[in-house]
Design a protein around this motif. Structure first.
Motif, short mmCIF file in Angstrom:
data_model
loop_
_atom_site.label_atom_id
_atom_site.label_comp_id
_atom_site.label_asym_id
_atom_site.label_seq_id
_atom_site.Cartn_x
_atom_site.Cartn_y
_atom_site.Cartn_z
N GLU A 1 2.50 6.28 -7.14
CA GLU A 1 2.66 4.84 -7.23
C GLU A 1 1.69 4.15 -6.27
O GLU A 1 1.59 4.53 -5.10
N ALA A 2 0.97 3.15 -6.76
CA ALA A 2 -0.01 2.45 -5.92
C ALA A 2 0.63 1.93 -4.64
O ALA A 2 1.72 1.35 -4.67
N VAL B 1 -3.99 -0.82 -11.48
CA VAL B 1 -2.92 -1.67 -10.94
C VAL B 1 -3.27 -3.12 -11.20
O VAL B 1 -4.41 -3.55 -10.97
#
Length: 434
Positions: free
Chosen positions: A127-128, A175
């Motif tokens: 996850e960013a 993202v």
């Protein structure tokens, strides 16, 4: 601290508080980005940490430098391992929102290092930013990242990224970054000047606009009460030294007190401030009682244990102020983040101000200024920063006429901003169709 936000500032605040979206808050000079950030720091309900790429920038926003917060190595980081102590991991795990001020000075490589550091510390590598919300403040039209000096590091950047800018970091490929562009200008109220400044910002100055700036700028500046904004440090230092030496009387040197873990500089004010009665000075901090603001120009009238400065015909006593260097940490007892003072710098909030570099004028507002571009602007946005410090056309003076070569914009910034404009247009079209 109570600040009344405009409608567009409130919309940004609400987006930060009520979503976990990654946000970029930008806008022209004087649109209140710093005011909004200050309000956010005092009024957020989140576990929020503020950082900035340089020590002085971090001091200005009551935050910590990116490198000291994340314990990142200096220089291009690339794919080298990022070592983290358990203390750093616990701190980074607790953050809801990481605010980065002066984001335009952050390189693409450092942006990716922030992403990797947060993923690693928070144990959410897919996850960013490890699920941490990132909020960035800054204006790419004003400040740019500093290229690495090492040729191997420059070659790595050239081979890895489309540009050095933060928006070309790898993390943004997958993202979504939501953009908020503040539009309401609070510094200037002259519609003609605002229109010209916007053209300078985008490098789209017409011959008519340039002629108007040069016509106004050719006027003879007043002998006192006007500051020169110059491109080079040596010109600034020479100007200030010559003007100080020309004054009669005894010079006073105020030495700063530095305590704790403040570091070796650069400092937010002069470590040794030399003053004389009659010296033109600029304030470096807002006054709690509203007698002056960051950037106010005055003249030293008396020197005792404190300094007396006259601003607009009124004399004020100026005492030394304390700049606090802050550090974030995690408290295992309260299970919360805490922000503690680890160092202090005490000095009069003044500097000699017959001249100042355009770079150090960033964030300041002047009623009158002489823009001295010397042999020419040497970085994108430099002329825009200088011109946009001034409240009105009536306060503008030029040491020489502006040339077409003085006004230019980084091509990568134009590419990024054009993408933002296109995305906004698509959103508006979708909203209209619905």
């Amino acid at each position: 601290m109570t600040i009344t936000l405009t409608a567009e500032q409130q919309a940004v605040f609400d987006a930060i508080e009520t979503t976990r979206e990654h946000l970029f808050v930008t806008g022209r000079a004087g649109t209140g980005k710093s005011t909004l950030l200050n309000h956010l720091a005092w009024n957020t309900s989140k576990e929020l940490v503020i950082c900035a790429p340089t020590g002085v920038a971090a001091l200005n926003v009551g935050g910590q430098t990116i490198h000291s917060l994340l314990k990142l190595p200096i220089g291009v980081i690339g794919d080298q391992p990022i070592e983290q102590t358990s203390e750093v991991r616990k701190l980074l795990q607790k953050i809801d929102t990481l605010v980065i001020d002066e984001i335009s000075m952050v390189s693409a490589d450092l942006m990716d290092a922030i992403d990797r550091s947060l993923r690693q510390a928070r144990g959410r590598t897919r996850e960013a930013f490890g699920g941490c919300q990132i909020v960035m403040f800054g204006d790419p039209f004003q400040l740019s990242p500093v290229p690495p000096r090492d040729p191997d590091e420059r070659a790595y950047i050239d081979d890895t990224y489309q540009s050095l800018w933060f928006f070309d970091a790898k993390v943004w490929r997958d993202v979504e970054l939501k953009i908020f562009a503040l539009r309401e200008i609070h510094r200037q109220h002259d519609d003609e000047f605002k229109r010209i400044l916007n053209a300078v910002r985008y490098g789209q100055v017409t011959a008519e606009m340039a002629g108007r700036l040069n016509e106004v700028g050719r006027r003879t500046p007043p002998a006192e009460g006007v500051i020169t904004l110059a491109t080079r440090n040596d010109r600034v230092n020479q100007n200030n030294a010559q003007r100080l030496a020309s004054l009669g009387g005894r010079a006073m040197t105020a030495r700063a007190e530095v305590s704790g873990d403040f570091g070796r500089g650069p400092f937010p004010a002069e470590e040794e401030l030399e003053l004389k009665v009659g010296a033109q000075v600029m304030f470096l901090r807002n006054d709690a009682d509203g007698r002056w603001v960051n950037g106010s120009i005055g003249e030293v009238t008396r020197i005792d244990r404190t300094v007396y400065v006259e601003i607009d015909g009124e004399e004020h006593e100026v005492e030394p102020l304390v700049w606090e260097k802050l550090k974030y940490s995690y408290s295992p007892f309260t299970k919360e983040l805490k922000r503690e003072v680890v160092g202090e710098f005490t000095q009069f909030p003044l500097r000699l101000a017959w001249a100042v570099t355009i770079h150090k004028s960033q964030g300041k507002t002047y009623d009158r200024a002489i823009v001295d571009l010397g042999r020419g602007a040497f970085s994108p946005g430099q002329s825009y920063v200088a011109l946009s410090r001034i409240r009105s056309l009536e306060g503008l003076y030029l040491s020489r006429d502006l040339q077409p070569s003085d006004i230019f914009v980084d091509e990568h910034v134009m590419r990024f901003m054009a993408g933002i404009a296109a995305a906004r247009k698509r959103q508006q079209e979708q909203a209209a169709s619905n």
